[in-house]
Write an enzyme that holds these catalytic residues in place. Structure first.
Site, mmCIF file in Angstrom:
data_model
loop_
_atom_site.group_PDB
_atom_site.id
_atom_site.type_symbol
_atom_site.label_atom_id
_atom_site.label_comp_id
_atom_site.label_asym_id
_atom_site.label_seq_id
_atom_site.Cartn_x
_atom_site.Cartn_y
_atom_site.Cartn_z
ATOM 1 N N CYS A 75 112.654 78.059 59.704
ATOM 2 C CA CYS A 75 113.360 78.892 58.727
ATOM 3 C C CYS A 75 114.692 79.411 59.242
ATOM 4 C CB CYS A 75 112.451 80.036 58.310
ATOM 5 S SG CYS A 75 110.839 79.421 57.815
ATOM 6 N N HIS A 83 116.128 88.461 56.404
ATOM 7 C CA HIS A 83 115.232 87.307 56.350
ATOM 8 C C HIS A 83 114.221 87.579 55.232
ATOM 9 C CE1 HIS A 83 113.664 83.570 57.658
ATOM 10 N NE2 HIS A 83 112.496 84.055 57.988
ATOM 11 N N GLU A 133 111.146 93.352 60.554
ATOM 12 C CA GLU A 133 112.599 93.251 60.390
ATOM 13 C C GLU A 133 113.222 94.630 60.158
ATOM 14 O OE1 GLU A 133 113.809 90.480 57.355
ATOM 15 O OE2 GLU A 133 115.904 90.546 58.016
ATOM 16 N N LYS A 178 115.592 86.132 48.721
ATOM 17 C CA LYS A 178 114.436 85.223 48.567
ATOM 18 C C LYS A 178 113.593 85.634 47.365
ATOM 19 C CE LYS A 178 113.811 83.617 53.354
ATOM 20 N NZ LYS A 178 114.818 84.398 54.104
ATOM 21 N N HIS A 209 111.948 81.060 49.248
ATOM 22 C CA HIS A 209 112.254 80.777 50.649
ATOM 23 C C HIS A 209 112.635 79.299 50.756
ATOM 24 C CE1 HIS A 209 112.369 80.567 54.867
ATOM 25 N NE2 HIS A 209 111.432 81.450 55.172
ATOM 26 N N PHE A 218 109.578 80.859 62.359
ATOM 27 C CA PHE A 218 108.365 80.496 63.083
ATOM 28 C C PHE A 218 108.786 79.803 64.383
ATOM 29 C CE2 PHE A 218 104.971 79.968 59.509
ATOM 30 C CZ PHE A 218 104.928 81.335 59.398
#
Lengths: 89, 402
Positions: free
Chosen positions: B162, B294, B305, B326, B331, B390
């Site tokens: 991502c 994010h 975050e 998002k 996403h 990830f």
């Protein structure tokens, strides 16, 4: 059956060359037809699918492959032979 | 060190098939997430996504091109066409030799893998179409852009889940800032909304079945999107000399690895990356007016975050705005940072901060100004774009208004 193989191979090659099947002559080479290496492997894929055969062809050594691609006529002859071997009547 | 500006932008995503339509959707807080059309949907538990709809490849590409272009490559080419068109650049001579393409994608030609696995495993066939490899490879998008526009410089693809497109844009920024190239085409693309692409995500149990609600106390997971965004990064003097319109300046980039867990985010890793980006940009945290988060809508990401942002900015964390787009486009995985950079450009250039939609209940662990549900007008001088992937791979970009 013989004419059928010739017609169907010509159709496959014509599609790759973006020509009418009637414009594909038996004495033409793939170079004459403007078919590049990707076009060749796509044609072989279509031939395998159409005739339900395995075509022994390695793009690394086209000359030594049993499948002769030097002209449309040689391809038709090779396909005819493979169909006879792999689908005996 | 050279200064780097953005002189072209293009996109296709669930909100729109160009930049103006995407930005107006973001400004209106419109949701692009809905029921998706995917083969064998009855076998999927997750049936929503940010899918690109009303899209017909035949309108954009000929038959031979479609035979070679996976959906992610098609998206890459369409977005690049808009971005390079806007920049007004043509690539000939020395410029063509140094200009290249760095793209991000996590999965590359996922639809091509999916369709051909069906052919050999489900249908039991023993041959696949000869273009499967050139179609599915992750660098297909970058290579086809290079071929289409005669870009002969450094061209490659970055795959960091991502964070892919933020890493890609950071690499392009470095190439222009260092003087290695005057122009780079960069961004990211993803087309993972296929049966296999969704089924794999289902397995992790992090997906929402109803909506993406970042920072909201009742958030219940992420929602996949698809699409691409591509930009032209250009050396500032080169852009000025030819009178190009400058959309924003790229002023900093940082990347780190948490080196801890393959899926769990790290507060410390995220905070260190944001701080490193500010140092790279030579600005203090107080200069930052907007952070594109994010903000995946998972329980773990959003609270981690927010804590990282609070750690880095101190009391200024309460003054800045942080939103997750998002919630609107989903996403976009390896393309997400690129699509989200559009929200940063809108904030800097148009003075409109995109909202976090779907926000329903405050979460004490996400107690920042997340611009809930409605866009806001504000003068923003500096914006950050976060990506925390990830694998613990973090990549943060800093942009300044032109």
């Amino acid at each position: 059956m013989t004419d059928d193989i010739e017609t169907r191979v010509a159709e496959i090659i014509a599609e790759q060359a973006v020509l009418e099947p009637g414009d594909v002559r038996m004495d033409m080479t793939l170079e004459d037809l403007g078919i590049d290496s990707l076009g060749l492997v796509e044609s072989i894929f279509a031939i395998e699918e159409t005739f339900d055969i395995q075509v022994p062809f390695n793009a690394n050594e086209p000359q030594s492959s049993a499948f002769d691609i030097s002209s449309v006529a040689s391809i038709v002859a090779a396909v005819r032979q493979l169909v006879a071997q792999q689908h005996p009547a | 060190m050279k200064r780097v500006v953005i002189t072209g932008a293009g996109t296709i995503n669930a909100l729109g098939q160009d930049v103006p339509s995407t930005l107006s959707a973001m400004a209106e807080g419109r949701c692009g997430i809905g029921p998706i059309n995917v083969r064998d949907i009855d076998r999927l538990n997750v049936r929503i996504g940010g899918q690109v709809t009303e899209y017909d490849p035949d309108e954009h590409f000929n038959r031979q091109q479609i035979a070679l272009y996976d959906r992610f490559t098609q998206f890459s080419l369409l977005a690049a066409r808009q971005a390079i068109g806007q920049s007004g650049l043509t690539f000939i001579g020395d410029l063509a030799m140094e200009a290249g393409v760095v793209l991000g994608t996590a999965g590359g030609g996922v639809n091509t893998w999916d369709e051909n696995y069906r052919t050999v495993y489900e249908e039991g066939k023993n041959r696949v179409h000869p273009f499967v490899v050139p179609k599915l490879m992750n660098n297909a998008g970058a290579s086809h852009i290079s071929m289409e526009y005669n870009l002969r410089g450094p061209t490659y693809t970055v795959a960091t889940a991502c964070s892919s497109s933020n890493h890609a844009m950071g690499q392009a920024f470095h190439l222009v800032r260092s003087g290695a190239s005057r122009v780079m085409v960069t961004g990211g693309s993803e087309a993972m909304l296929s049966f296999g692409g969704i089924k794999a995500w289902e397995g992790l149990r992090v997906m929402s079945r109803d909506a993406c609600r970042p920072f909201s106390a009742n958030r219940n997971g992420m929602v996949q999107g698809e699409g691409a965004a591509i930009f032209v990064f250009e050396e500032m003097e080169h852009a000025r000399a030819r009178g190009a319109e400058i959309l924003a300046e790229v002023i900093g980039f940082a990347m780190t690895s948490d080196a801890t867990d393959i899926v769990m985010p790290s507060r410390k890793g995220a905070a260190q990356t944001i701080a490193a980006c500010l140092r790279d940009a030579r600005i203090s945290g107080d200069a930052v007016g907007y952070v594109n988060a994010h903000g995946t809508g998972t329980s773990a990401n959003d609270k981690t975050e927010c804590a990282a942002v609070a750690d880095t900015f101190g009391s200024h964390a309460d003054n800045l705005m942080i939103s997750s787009t998002k919630s609107m486009h989903g996403h976009v995985i390896g393309g997400t940072g690129a699509v989200e950079l559009l929200a940063c450009i809108m904030a800097l250039k148009d003075g409109i901060v995109a909202p976090t939609i779907g926000y329903e209940e405050p979460d004490p662990e996400c107690a920042l100004d997340v611009v809930p549900n409605e866009a806001r007008e504000a003068k923003i001088d500096v914006a950050l774009s976060n990506a925390f992937a990830f694998g613990g791979l973090n990549a943060v970009l800093a942009l300044r208004s032109a």
